[in-house]
Design an enzyme around this catalytic site. Structure first.
Site, PDB file in Angstrom:
ATOM      1  N   SER B 159       0.840  -1.198   0.000  1.00  0.00           N
ATOM      2  CA  SER B 159       0.000   0.000   0.000  1.00  0.00           C
ATOM      3  C   SER B 159       0.881   1.258   0.000  1.00  0.00           C
ATOM      4  O   SER B 159       1.766   1.391  -0.846  1.00  0.00           O
ATOM      5  CB  SER B 159      -0.936  -0.060   1.206  1.00  0.00           C
ATOM      6  N   ARG B 229     -11.654   5.999  10.630  1.00  0.00           N
ATOM      7  CA  ARG B 229     -11.169   4.630  10.576  1.00  0.00           C
ATOM      8  C   ARG B 229     -12.233   3.685  10.020  1.00  0.00           C
ATOM      9  O   ARG B 229     -11.933   2.744   9.291  1.00  0.00           O
ATOM     10  CB  ARG B 229     -10.757   4.182  11.985  1.00  0.00           C
ATOM     11  N   ASP B 333      -8.872  -6.515  -4.299  1.00  0.00           N
ATOM     12  CA  ASP B 333      -8.478  -5.205  -3.760  1.00  0.00           C
ATOM     13  C   ASP B 333      -9.125  -4.119  -4.623  1.00  0.00           C
ATOM     14  O   ASP B 333      -8.818  -3.988  -5.804  1.00  0.00           O
ATOM     15  CB  ASP B 333      -6.942  -5.095  -3.805  1.00  0.00           C
ATOM     16  N   HIS B 366      -8.027  -5.132   0.038  1.00  0.00           N
ATOM     17  CA  HIS B 366      -6.732  -4.461   0.154  1.00  0.00           C
ATOM     18  C   HIS B 366      -5.900  -5.026   1.307  1.00  0.00           C
ATOM     19  O   HIS B 366      -4.686  -5.131   1.222  1.00  0.00           O
ATOM     20  CB  HIS B 366      -6.971  -2.961   0.363  1.00  0.00           C
ATOM     21  N   ASP B 367      -6.578  -5.415   2.376  1.00  0.00           N
ATOM     22  CA  ASP B 367      -5.892  -5.958   3.556  1.00  0.00           C
ATOM     23  C   ASP B 367      -5.155  -7.265   3.273  1.00  0.00           C
ATOM     24  O   ASP B 367      -4.392  -7.731   4.121  1.00  0.00           O
ATOM     25  CB  ASP B 367      -6.898  -6.201   4.689  1.00  0.00           C
TER      26      ASP B 367
END
Lengths: 196, 401
Positions: B159, B229, B333, B366-367
């Site tokens: 990232s 968040r 992602d 994405h994680d």
């Protein structure tokens, strides 16, 4: 090393930029790299093969050559190689054109569908040919565009492609008197080195 | 009783603070007169200092990439990239010396907005300068100098971490052997920036924000940070990942709609598991992360675009890069989807660089870059295996060629 690759490597000069379409486990590129210090780049879609390429220290890009090669610039490689894969692609003619665009010279190897045993199987038994070069059943074969040496010669003629070398070999990738006499009848695997 | 630590863990680690007196000139034109960097290292640096790997963290990461801090806390989670770092793991600490730092502007010990400005005796707050990826990499190069590392065996990041890797290859083209860029993009898209702006707005509109001087009021914009968040977290997951996570005990095809208490409440309280999860994630984060740091790092992301100095032709930025590249993306992602990684690959091909690329089938969004996905981990292992050979070749064995 596979004998067709042994023949091909004569046409690879030191420090060349080589693009291998469908590079498999990367062993051929790895060999060329250590023997001839080439700049290597392989295209592959099989995850296990890609991992083997990484293990071999070969540059490999996960990309399907059937979709597009537009991300490769014209004349950006000295040699573009397609080994035993032509008959599996969606549009062999477009791929050949793309190879000629990207590479200064190209090498293609493919199983010759007009090999006499293949012809015999079709004519005498009425079955789709099978051999060690074509080991599949008609329904599970990845070979969707069979072609013969004569067909490929015709394509080269139509597209103004200059054949630099042309060789046919047998199951053991050896050449013989008969093969030289009538390649399209006795040749099992065809190897072309060409440019435009 | 001391907790049980897995055999392939780096074990109990403790960070070290490095102080730098030499002023750091920033991309913005401003200068940081002096600063601290909080650093963790794993493994041993070899005699010729050729086995060092720099690990770059993403938005909310820090220096604590692997192992544990507290021998007694049994609930403590290991560092954020523990699945990759350790003896026998992909970043094998039996062979590599791994360096991980908290970047400038962060809030885990390195100098950032919550640090005290020596000039005023108060936290910098909103006066802390905007730091760019280029500035980070510059500060990382100084850390390398301090550690005596002229050339990293590899610089690796996911990232925003991947963006630092790209910047390394551009700013210090001869100071890294390998660049591993995971789940990144050559620059943010309008959609990426939009999500960052929503996060910033939620923080700055919190009444407890006090124009960034909340430290003086003994408070912090908790609700804003939580919201920021929560929105961020949704973009890190995929639809499928959320369906799996929140559809555990339910009938097939419930789309992750597990209920919190087994029934609808017919109120505006939490009904679904996903709501309570997001709330929990936001809450936990708000305790541990500084709001000004969050604002700053989202700007760092937005500003990243190394092509601007090269007439918007990124391939020119990499002309001098001597390293080999490995680029990895994940199919689900949608924050930095595979197309963005392919842009990087195509740029590198255009620059005639040595590059490998993997598009890993993964549901985690994405994680995924933080997860032990077998194909991904194996690829890192295979690739770095060759790097180990390179290093050991240099150390003693004669060159094969």
């Amino acid at each position: 090393m596979r004998a067709d690759l042994k023949i091909i490597q004569q046409w690879i000069e030191p420090d060349m930029r080589v693009l291998d379409l469908g590079c498999g486990d990367g062993s051929f590129l790895a060999h060329l790299k250590s023997e001839k210090n080439i700049f290597d780049c392989g295209l592959e879609i099989d995850p296990d093969n890609i991992n083997l390429c990484l293990q071999a220290g070969v540059n490999v890009i996960e990309q399907d050559m059937n979709k597009s090669l537009a991300n490769f610039r014209s004349d950006s490689f000295d040699t573009v190689l397609l080994a035993q894969t032509l008959q599996t692609v969606e549009r062999p003619d477009i791929l050949v054109e793309e190879m000629l665009r990207i590479g200064k010279k190209c090498i293609i190897t493919f199983p010759n569908f007009a090999y006499w045993r293949h012809r015999l199987k079709l004519v005498s038994q009425g079955n789709m040919p099978q051999s060690s070069a074509l080991p599949y059943e008609w329904y599970d074969t990845p070979n969707i565009h069979h072609c013969t040496i004569k067909d490929f010669d015709t394509l080269c003629e139509e597209r103004n492609i200059t054949i630099l070398h042309k060789t046919v070999v047998d199951f053991n990738h050896r050449s013989s008197f008969l093969m030289n006499l009538n390649p399209n009848l006795f040749g099992i695997n065809a190897i072309y080195h060409f440019t435009r | 009783m001391a907790k049980r630590i897995p055999a392939d863990s780096v074990g109990i680690v403790s960070p070290e603070l490095f102080h730098f007196d030499e002023p750091l000139e920033l991309r913005s034109g401003r200068v940081i007169e002096q600063y601290d960097l909080m650093v963790e290292t794993y493994g041993e640096l070899n005699a010729d200092k050729s086995n060092a790997i720099l690990v770059c963290h993403a938005l909310s990461g820090d220096h604590h990439a692997a192992g544990y801090h507290n021998p007694d806390d049994e609930k403590e989670k290991p560092g954020w990239w523990d699945c990759c770092i350790g003896p026998g793991k992909a970043f094998d600490t039996n062979h590599f010396f791994i360096v991980s730092l908290n970047n400038l502007g962060g809030c885990a010990g390195s100098t950032g907005p919550s640090s005290v400005d020596p000039a005023t005796g108060k936290p910098f707050g909103p006066d802390f300068p905007i730091i760019t990826v280029r500035d980070w990499v510059k500060s990382q190069a100084r850390l390398a100098d301090r550690l005596g590392i002229h050339k990293w065996a590899a610089v690796i990041g996911g990232s925003l971490g991947g963006m630092q890797v790209m910047r390394w290859a551009i700013s210090y083209p001869d100071r890294l052997g390998h660049a591993i860029i995971i789940a990144a993009a050559p620059k943010l898209s309008a959609q990426n920036i939009a999500f960052n702006e929503i996060a910033r707005q939620s923080i700055t509109n919190d009444p407890d924000f006090h124009a960034g001087r909340y430290y003086d009021f003994n408070t912090y914009p908790k609700r804003g940070l939580m919201l920021a968040r929560m929105i961020g977290h949704v973009t890190y997951l995929s639809d499928n990942a959320m369906r799996d996570k929140f559809g555990k005990d339910a009938i097939e095809g419930n789309f992750g709609r597990d209920l919190r208490s087994g029934k609808l409440n017919f109120s505006y309280d939490v009904d679904f598991q996903v709501e309570s999860y997001l709330k929990y994630k936001g809450e936990t984060f708000s305790h541990s992360f500084d709001a000004n740091s969050y604002l700053l790092i989202t700007k760092t992301l937005d500003y990243f675009d190394p092509a601007v100095d090269y007439n918007f032709d990124l391939s020119k930025a990499f002309v001098d890069s001597q390293c080999k590249f490995l680029v990895i993306s994940f199919t689900s992602d949608w924050r930095f989807p595979p197309e963005r990684s392919r842009e990087i690959v195509n740029t590198l091909l255009k620059a005639e660089k040595q590059v490998s690329y993997l598009e890993v089938e993964a549901d985690q969004g994405h994680d995924a870059f933080l997860m032990p996905i077998p194909r991904y981990i194996q690829a890192l292992k295979s690739y770095l295996g060759c790097v180990i050979e390179e290093i050991s070749g240099k150390e003693g064995k004669p060159d094969a060629g």
